[in-house]
Design a protein around this motif. Sequence first.
Motif, PDB file in Angstrom:
ATOM      1  N   GLN A  51      -2.579   6.063  -6.300  1.00  0.00           N
ATOM      2  CA  GLN A  51      -2.696   5.382  -5.017  1.00  0.00           C
ATOM      3  C   GLN A  51      -3.000   3.906  -5.198  1.00  0.00           C
ATOM      4  O   GLN A  51      -3.881   3.528  -5.982  1.00  0.00           O
ATOM      5  CB  GLN A  51      -3.799   6.032  -4.173  1.00  0.00           C
ATOM      6  CG  GLN A  51      -4.045   5.373  -2.838  1.00  0.00           C
ATOM      7  CD  GLN A  51      -2.887   5.556  -1.863  1.00  0.00           C
ATOM      8  OE1 GLN A  51      -2.245   6.603  -1.848  1.00  0.00           O
ATOM      9  NE2 GLN A  51      -2.628   4.547  -1.043  1.00  0.00           N
TER      10      GLN A  51
ATOM     11  N   THR B 278      -3.981   0.660  -2.739  1.00  0.00           N
ATOM     12  CA  THR B 278      -4.387   0.242  -1.401  1.00  0.00           C
ATOM     13  C   THR B 278      -4.691  -1.247  -1.428  1.00  0.00           C
ATOM     14  O   THR B 278      -5.523  -1.695  -2.219  1.00  0.00           O
ATOM     15  CB  THR B 278      -5.608   1.026  -0.918  1.00  0.00           C
ATOM     16  OG1 THR B 278      -5.316   2.427  -0.954  1.00  0.00           O
ATOM     17  CG2 THR B 278      -5.978   0.619   0.503  1.00  0.00           C
TER      18      THR B 278
ATOM     19  N   THR C 245       0.820  -1.204   0.000  1.00  0.00           N
ATOM     20  CA  THR C 245       0.000   0.000   0.000  1.00  0.00           C
ATOM     21  C   THR C 245       0.854   1.254   0.000  1.00  0.00           C
ATOM     22  O   THR C 245       1.850   1.338   0.715  1.00  0.00           O
ATOM     23  CB  THR C 245      -0.929   0.004   1.234  1.00  0.00           C
ATOM     24  OG1 THR C 245      -1.861  -1.068   1.108  1.00  0.00           O
ATOM     25  CG2 THR C 245      -1.689   1.316   1.339  1.00  0.00           C
TER      26      THR C 245
ATOM     27  N   MET D 142       1.438   5.430  -2.210  1.00  0.00           N
ATOM     28  CA  MET D 142       1.343   6.213  -3.435  1.00  0.00           C
ATOM     29  C   MET D 142       2.487   5.782  -4.338  1.00  0.00           C
ATOM     30  O   MET D 142       3.648   5.749  -3.894  1.00  0.00           O
ATOM     31  CB  MET D 142       1.437   7.706  -3.120  1.00  0.00           C
ATOM     32  CG  MET D 142       1.203   8.594  -4.316  1.00  0.00           C
ATOM     33  SD  MET D 142      -0.511   8.560  -4.863  1.00  0.00           S
ATOM     34  CE  MET D 142      -1.254   9.641  -3.629  1.00  0.00           C
TER      35      MET D 142
END
Length: 123
Positions: A119, A121, A89, A91
């Motif tokens: 991003q 996640t 996870t 950026m």
Amino acid sequence: VQLVESGGGSVQTGGSLRLSCTYTGGSTNCIGWFRQAPGEEREGVASINGDLNPGTDYAESVKGRSTISEDQAENTLYLQMNSLKPEDTGMYYCAATRQGWCYAARSPAEYNYWGQGTQVTVS
């Protein structure tokens, strides 16, 4: 050089994502992916020198699970990530430079051109 990332999202553990980075404004000798988790330093994930074969290098944390590739005809860099883990996870940034050696652990400070990030996640 202008860089624009895409392809991030939210996935479950074990899932896959393919990130893309479209670049314009000239050639580079090294282009790669970095990631930054909240509160952490930016770290190199993978890099590629498209003039070499294979010309790729990976951080140990993603080796065997990720593949970096470049379509020079389309001016696009890819990062295929499989078997994703929560620790992936962060950026993800695309970065490029016209100077120096090309390897995943190279300092972010040595890259001159950066995208805005996408991003990722994993939960």
